[in-house]
Write a protein that holds these residues in place. Structure first.
Motif, PDB file in Angstrom:
ATOM      1  N   LYS A   8      24.376  33.731  63.958  1.00  0.00           N
ATOM      2  CA  LYS A   8      24.096  32.895  62.787  1.00  0.00           C
ATOM      3  C   LYS A   8      22.671  32.333  62.856  1.00  0.00           C
ATOM      4  CE  LYS A   8      26.126  32.046  59.756  1.00  0.00           C
ATOM      5  NZ  LYS A   8      26.073  32.560  58.361  1.00  0.00           N
ATOM      6  N   LEU A   9      22.229  31.922  64.028  1.00  0.00           N
ATOM      7  CA  LEU A   9      20.865  31.389  64.165  1.00  0.00           C
ATOM      8  C   LEU A   9      19.824  32.472  63.895  1.00  0.00           C
ATOM      9  CD1 LEU A   9      21.029  28.937  67.217  1.00  0.00           C
ATOM     10  CD2 LEU A   9      21.669  28.596  64.824  1.00  0.00           C
ATOM     11  N   LYS A  10      20.102  33.678  64.336  1.00  0.00           N
ATOM     12  CA  LYS A  10      19.206  34.800  64.030  1.00  0.00           C
ATOM     13  C   LYS A  10      19.115  35.010  62.520  1.00  0.00           C
ATOM     14  CE  LYS A  10      20.034  38.550  66.475  1.00  0.00           C
ATOM     15  NZ  LYS A  10      20.834  39.565  67.204  1.00  0.00           N
ATOM     16  N   GLU A  11      20.246  34.965  61.871  1.00  0.00           N
ATOM     17  CA  GLU A  11      20.305  35.162  60.415  1.00  0.00           C
ATOM     18  C   GLU A  11      19.507  34.075  59.691  1.00  0.00           C
ATOM     19  OE1 GLU A  11      23.838  34.289  57.323  1.00  0.00           O
ATOM     20  OE2 GLU A  11      24.336  35.808  58.842  1.00  0.00           O
ATOM     21  N   ILE A  12      19.668  32.822  60.133  1.00  0.00           N
ATOM     22  CA  ILE A  12      18.962  31.703  59.504  1.00  0.00           C
ATOM     23  C   ILE A  12      17.459  31.809  59.733  1.00  0.00           C
ATOM     24  CG2 ILE A  12      18.648  29.197  59.536  1.00  0.00           C
ATOM     25  CD1 ILE A  12      21.659  28.988  60.265  1.00  0.00           C
ATOM     26  N   LEU A  55      22.197  25.250  58.728  1.00  0.00           N
ATOM     27  CA  LEU A  55      22.855  24.802  59.960  1.00  0.00           C
ATOM     28  C   LEU A  55      24.008  23.854  59.636  1.00  0.00           C
ATOM     29  CD1 LEU A  55      19.784  24.182  62.290  1.00  0.00           C
ATOM     30  CD2 LEU A  55      21.489  25.987  62.524  1.00  0.00           C
ATOM     31  N   LYS A  56      23.786  22.952  58.682  1.00  0.00           N
ATOM     32  CA  LYS A  56      24.837  21.997  58.327  1.00  0.00           C
ATOM     33  C   LYS A  56      26.011  22.685  57.644  1.00  0.00           C
ATOM     34  CE  LYS A  56      21.619  18.116  58.131  1.00  0.00           C
ATOM     35  NZ  LYS A  56      20.800  17.243  57.265  1.00  0.00           N
ATOM     36  N   GLN A  57      25.729  23.742  56.898  1.00  0.00           N
ATOM     37  CA  GLN A  57      26.813  24.508  56.271  1.00  0.00           C
ATOM     38  C   GLN A  57      27.668  25.211  57.319  1.00  0.00           C
ATOM     39  OE1 GLN A  57      24.966  27.210  53.499  1.00  0.00           O
ATOM     40  NE2 GLN A  57      24.068  25.574  52.270  1.00  0.00           N
ATOM     41  N   SER A  58      27.001  25.796  58.316  1.00  0.00           N
ATOM     42  CA  SER A  58      27.717  26.589  59.319  1.00  0.00           C
ATOM     43  C   SER A  58      28.293  25.754  60.456  1.00  0.00           C
ATOM     44  CB  SER A  58      26.774  27.656  59.893  1.00  0.00           C
ATOM     45  OG  SER A  58      26.335  28.542  58.894  1.00  0.00           O
ATOM     46  N   PHE A  59      27.599  24.664  60.787  1.00  0.00           N
ATOM     47  CA  PHE A  59      28.001  23.836  61.940  1.00  0.00           C
ATOM     48  C   PHE A  59      27.925  22.362  61.530  1.00  0.00           C
ATOM     49  CE2 PHE A  59      25.600  27.599  63.317  1.00  0.00           C
ATOM     50  CZ  PHE A  59      26.591  28.296  63.998  1.00  0.00           C
ATOM     51  N   ARG A  81      26.280  15.207  72.644  1.00  0.00           N
ATOM     52  CA  ARG A  81      26.557  16.231  73.657  1.00  0.00           C
ATOM     53  C   ARG A  81      25.829  17.522  73.328  1.00  0.00           C
ATOM     54  NH1 ARG A  81      29.373  20.687  74.645  1.00  0.00           N
ATOM     55  NH2 ARG A  81      30.035  20.800  72.469  1.00  0.00           N
ATOM     56  N   ALA A  82      25.639  17.758  72.017  1.00  0.00           N
ATOM     57  CA  ALA A  82      24.991  18.996  71.580  1.00  0.00           C
ATOM     58  C   ALA A  82      24.237  18.734  70.278  1.00  0.00           C
ATOM     59  CB  ALA A  82      26.027  20.098  71.374  1.00  0.00           C
ATOM     60  N   TYR A  83      23.185  19.524  70.040  1.00  0.00           N
ATOM     61  CA  TYR A  83      22.425  19.413  68.795  1.00  0.00           C
ATOM     62  C   TYR A  83      21.541  20.646  68.641  1.00  0.00           C
ATOM     63  CZ  TYR A  83      18.562  17.907  71.832  1.00  0.00           C
ATOM     64  OH  TYR A  83      17.593  17.842  72.820  1.00  0.00           O
ATOM     65  N   PHE A  84      21.039  20.842  67.421  1.00  0.00           N
ATOM     66  CA  PHE A  84      20.029  21.856  67.160  1.00  0.00           C
ATOM     67  C   PHE A  84      18.668  21.177  67.078  1.00  0.00           C
ATOM     68  CE2 PHE A  84      23.845  23.636  65.025  1.00  0.00           C
ATOM     69  CZ  PHE A  84      23.936  24.824  65.723  1.00  0.00           C
TER      70      PHE A  84
END
Length: 274
Positions: A8-12, A55-59, A81-84
């Motif tokens: 998904k990150l590659k696609e974005i 990113l907000k749509q997918s995660f 704990r996690a973020y982009f």
């Protein structure tokens, strides 16, 4: 989950890169200066909004830090704990000067460590990516290949290819060298592309002096690490993520083949506290 997220990150990144490239080729953007006097363009802002939205749509449950958006207070960030963390255009000055050496950076950070990194070079139509423990890769069109840092025949004596900025003075970098080995400069653009060139063996090292943010190194750190290199501060200590109020980086080094005695090549200097 991790492999699905990487795809998904590659696609974005590819989608954002397409929008940036279109604006770049049509010269359909405006330029301004931020409060710190660094440049920003409308392409940076459009790409940042697109990436954040995707990113907000997918995660939806994972927060996002973008260089071009207002940053959350550290009291909030320290609980994550996690973020982009993203840099919609790494190398804005290269974008403005029209060298073509700019890239889209997207990283996923977990427990204060980047674990997925994606860097897309729109002009070069090349995607670099890595997931911790799964290797580093380069993809152009439909061709995918594993990448790794260049291995030295003689780590003690072989010539060293140093990636160096076209936009900044070379003298401060060369003043930090303390070796009689042959040093061959490779002029190129953004921080992340320099790191990717080291990850695929086109260059061996890079010293960045001057202000950068954690969004400049997070994706690169995964790719370089999985390719056999490392990113450290100028005192050869690890770069940290979301552990201080400031999101700014210290000066840093991107280093290829770990058999090279890098501390004999560069003069170590105690990193400033952030």
């Amino acid at each position: 989950m991790a492999e699905t997220m990487l795809e998904k990150l590659k696609e974005i990144a590819f989608e954002a890169g397409g929008v940036i490239l279109s604006m770049y080729e049509r010269r359909d953007y405006k330029t301004a200066e931020k409060k710190d006097d660094s440049p920003v363009t409308t392409a940076d802002l459009v790409a940042s909004e697109l990436i954040e939205d995707r990113l907000k749509q997918s995660f939806p449950d994972i927060p996002v830090i973008s260089e071009e958006s207002e940053h959350q207070d550290y009291n909030e960030r320290r609980q994550w704990r996690a973020y982009f963390i993203i840099d919609p255009i790494d190398g804005t000055q290269e974008f403005i000067s029209r060298s073509g050496d700019f890239a889209v950076n997207i990283a996923y950070v977990e427990n204060n460590e980047p674990v997925i990194g994606v860097i897309f070079w729109p002009v070069g139509e090349t995607l670099y990516y890595a997931r911790k423990g799964a290797g580093a890769f380069k993809q152009k069109e439909n061709e995918k290949q594993s990448i790794s840092v260049r291995k030295f025949s003689d780590p003690q004596a072989d010539p060293i290819i140093i990636a160096i900025s076209r936009q900044q003075a070379r003298e401060p970098v060369f003043n930090r060298l303390q070796t009689k080995r042959d040093i061959q400069p490779l002029p190129t653009g953004s921080c992340s592309l320099k790191a990717c060139f080291i990850a695929e063996g086109k260059a061996d090292c890079f010293l960045r002096l001057g202000p950068t943010g954690e969004w400049d190194t997070a994706a690169s750190q995964v790719i370089v690490g999985e390719a056999g290199g490392r990113i450290v501060n100028e005192n050869f200590e690890p770069i940290t993520y979301n552990r201080t109020v400031s999101l700014l980086n210290p000066n840093f080094l991107v280093l290829g083949d770990q058999n090279v005695p890098w501390e004999e090549v560069f003069i170590a200097r105690q990193a400033r506290f952030r």
